[in-house]
Design an enzyme around this catalytic site. Sequence first.
Site, short mmCIF file in Angstrom:
data_model
loop_
_atom_site.label_atom_id
_atom_site.label_comp_id
_atom_site.label_asym_id
_atom_site.label_seq_id
_atom_site.Cartn_x
_atom_site.Cartn_y
_atom_site.Cartn_z
N SER A 152 0.83 -1.22 0.00
CA SER A 152 0.00 0.00 0.00
C SER A 152 0.86 1.26 0.00
CB SER A 152 -0.97 -0.01 1.19
OG SER A 152 -0.27 0.08 2.40
N ASN A 153 2.02 1.21 0.64
CA ASN A 153 2.90 2.40 0.61
C ASN A 153 3.51 2.59 -0.77
OD1 ASN A 153 3.22 3.80 3.35
ND2 ASN A 153 3.21 1.61 3.86
N MET B 191 10.42 -7.21 4.48
CA MET B 191 10.50 -7.92 5.76
C MET B 191 11.84 -8.65 5.96
SD MET B 191 7.77 -6.98 7.09
CE MET B 191 7.58 -8.03 8.52
N ARG B 192 12.92 -8.00 5.57
CA ARG B 192 14.24 -8.60 5.74
C ARG B 192 15.22 -7.57 6.27
NH1 ARG B 192 15.03 -13.53 3.04
NH2 ARG B 192 12.97 -13.99 2.23
N ASN C 227 13.48 3.81 5.19
CA ASN C 227 12.50 2.80 5.60
C ASN C 227 11.32 3.50 6.24
OD1 ASN C 227 11.57 0.10 6.34
ND2 ASN C 227 12.11 0.65 8.45
N HIS D 244 8.41 2.95 9.10
CA HIS D 244 8.14 2.08 10.26
C HIS D 244 6.89 2.60 10.98
CE1 HIS D 244 9.11 -0.71 13.47
NE2 HIS D 244 8.75 0.26 14.30
#
Length: 190
Positions: free
Chosen positions: A12-13, A92-93, A109, A111
């Site tokens: 979605s981002n 997700m890493r 990133n 968050h």
Amino acid sequence: MNVVILGSGKGSNARRLLEAERDGGLGRARVTAVFCDRTEAPILQLGKDFGVEARFLDPGPYRTKLTGEWEAAYIDSIEAKQPGLVVLAGFMRVVKKPFIRAFPGKIINIHPSLLPSFKGLNAIGQAFDYGVRITGCTVHYVTEDIDGGPIIDQEAVRIEEGDTLEALEARVHAAEHRLLPGVVARLSGE
Ligand code: GRF
């Protein structure tokens, strides 16, 4: 400024970034590729929806990190796009030193908490369970310190009396969708 997005899930981002670009709201930034470490992730649909390169890149045998030849392949694929910015949008890493050094000062990133509070997984749930009255989201530079790099911008979200986790998640995601395109536009020098 070329932008490469890395994601693992819903996207979605990434979608908001592409919408902002389409609508003239991403400054001088142009999304040139979306790379994903999961073959079935919805984020890959953005290729069709926006006519952008969106593809799976094999992350290798580990579940939460990127190392060795797989890390090198990620670096090569991203470098080929000559990015001014690499956006981790739900990737997700953990990215490690060789990856970070390949794109110095260029990896950001998003968050879903007001860092430095609630690092790591399930940040919205952590904030909800803790009982803070204000949480939010953060865009920060990526360093080897996980969720600990320099903060670029944040948006606060109030947790209301009687809130549910689902309702809070929706408001934090909405805040992310406002915050991230603005940051990318500013970093592009608008
Ligand atoms: C977002 O909440 C982001 O903050 C976190 O992962 C989620 C990704 O969502 N890092 P999406 O794939 O962009 O919808």
